[in-house]
Enzyme design. Structure first.
Site, PDB file in Angstrom:
ATOM      1  N   ALA A   1      30.665  91.977 186.712  1.00 12.00           N
ATOM      2  CA  ALA A   1      31.269  92.450 185.460  1.00 12.00           C
ATOM      3  C   ALA A   1      31.729  91.279 184.610  1.00 12.00           C
ATOM      4  O   ALA A   1      31.985  90.184 185.121  1.00 12.00           O
ATOM      5  CB  ALA A   1      32.460  93.355 185.765  1.00 12.00           C
TER       6      ALA A   1
ATOM      7  N   HIS B   1      31.674  85.695 182.901  1.00 11.12           N
ATOM      8  CA  HIS B   1      30.971  86.790 183.568  1.00 11.12           C
ATOM      9  C   HIS B   1      31.033  86.499 185.062  1.00 11.12           C
ATOM     10  O   HIS B   1      30.583  85.450 185.520  1.00 11.12           O
ATOM     11  CB  HIS B   1      29.516  86.874 183.101  1.00 11.12           C
ATOM     12  CG  HIS B   1      28.780  87.989 183.781  1.00 11.12           C
ATOM     13  ND1 HIS B   1      28.721  89.269 183.274  1.00 11.12           N
ATOM     14  CD2 HIS B   1      28.140  88.029 184.975  1.00 11.12           C
ATOM     15  CE1 HIS B   1      28.048  90.043 184.105  1.00 11.12           C
ATOM     16  NE2 HIS B   1      27.683  89.319 185.146  1.00 11.12           N
ATOM     17  N   CYS B   2      31.606  87.431 185.824  1.00 13.01           N
ATOM     18  CA  CYS B   2      31.775  87.195 187.265  1.00 13.01           C
ATOM     19  C   CYS B   2      30.669  87.930 188.045  1.00 13.01           C
ATOM     20  O   CYS B   2      30.672  89.162 188.104  1.00 13.01           O
ATOM     21  CB  CYS B   2      33.160  87.674 187.717  1.00 13.01           C
ATOM     22  SG  CYS B   2      33.405  87.420 189.485  1.00 13.01           S
ATOM     23  N   PRO B   3      29.739  87.176 188.654  1.00 10.72           N
ATOM     24  CA  PRO B   3      28.661  87.839 189.414  1.00 10.72           C
ATOM     25  C   PRO B   3      29.179  88.504 190.686  1.00 10.72           C
ATOM     26  O   PRO B   3      28.571  89.448 191.178  1.00 10.72           O
ATOM     27  CB  PRO B   3      27.702  86.686 189.753  1.00 10.72           C
ATOM     28  CG  PRO B   3      28.534  85.447 189.664  1.00 10.72           C
ATOM     29  CD  PRO B   3      29.601  85.714 188.658  1.00 10.72           C
TER      30      PRO B   3
END
Ligand code: ZN
Ligand code: ZN
Length: 245
Positions: free
Chosen positions: A127, A121-123
């Site tokens: 997304a 999960h890329c903050p």
């Protein structure tokens, strides 16, 4: 598709930094580069900026491979067999989604969904990165690295390129302390950020060629396992590329 509200903060900060640095580059560095060095660097920089942000947008809006929950399948009418029973494919039961998720998928705690071929999960883009949007994510990382490299080259030329020293614009720039200070701070900021993105780029190129996701890489490091480069699971494997289109 878009992650939780709390990740809007790192995403907004990332976007603000990227846009601010590019605006400073365009306003203070590009005019001199355009008229005195070459118009190519400002042109390529702007194109890479647009490409990187377009890919960031695609990464955010593309379904990463969310597996519908049991109640969604029930509302549709039937649950595909692949999500109903434990097979030979190392399926795991997700208590939240109430389904057997296929191998390589994982439940993202932030998005509260199971995602196929879950990478992480890329903050910074707010997304999940999974089966369907990994190609956009890695494209964004590569284009940001190239953008950083191009802008560093532009600022270095701005500071050191003498060219026709007799021209008045050169001496005007050389003697403008404020402009030179802006260029030095910009060069240091872009170099620092590009070094970070470059490391991320190398990491993702390595794991994508070996067919691993970030999650699997972490697990393999823990279990001290290695995955063959260009293996069957490789993101660059023609079959997987066709499937992901
Ligand atoms: Zn789940
Ligand atoms: Zn997520």
């Amino acid at each position: 598709m878009i992650g939780p509200k709390e990740d809007l903060k790192p995403f907004s900060i990332t976007l603000f930094i990227l846009v601010t640095l590019e605006i400073i580059f365009v306003l203070f560095i590009c005019p001199y580069l355009w008229y005195e060095v070459s118009y190519i660097i400002p042109m390529i920089s702007l194109q890479l900026f647009i490409i990187a942000h377009f890919l960031m947008f695609l990464t955010m809006i593309t379904d990463p491979g969310i597996i519908p929950r049991k109640e969604v399948f029930q509302a549709i009418g039937e649950i595909p067999d692949i999500f109903t029973s434990e097979g030979t494919d190392k399926k795991k039961f997700c208590k939240t989604c109430q389904i057997y998720r296929p191998a390589r998928s994982n439940h993202c705690r932030k998005c509260d969904n199971c995602v196929e071929v879950f990478d992480h999960h890329c903050p910074f883009v707010n997304a999940c990165i999974g089966k369907n949007n990994y190609k956009y994510f890695i494209g964004m990382v590569i284009s940001l690295t190239l953008l950083g490299g191009m802008n560093i080259a532009g600022v270095i030329l701005f500071i050191f390129y003498d060219g026709d020293t007799g021209r008045s614009s050169r001496s005007l720039v050389k003697n403008d302390t404020f402009l030179m200070a802006v260029a030095v701070v910009l060069a240091l900021s872009i170099t620092f950020l590009t070094a970070l993105v470059f490391c991320l780029c190398i990491f993702h190129m390595k794991i994508s060629m070996s067919g691993e996701t970030t999650k699997e890489f972490r697990l393999n490091i823990k279990q001290n396992q290695s995955v063959a480069w260009f293996g069957e699971k490789s993101w660059f494997h023609p079959r997987l590329l066709i499937q992901s289109l």
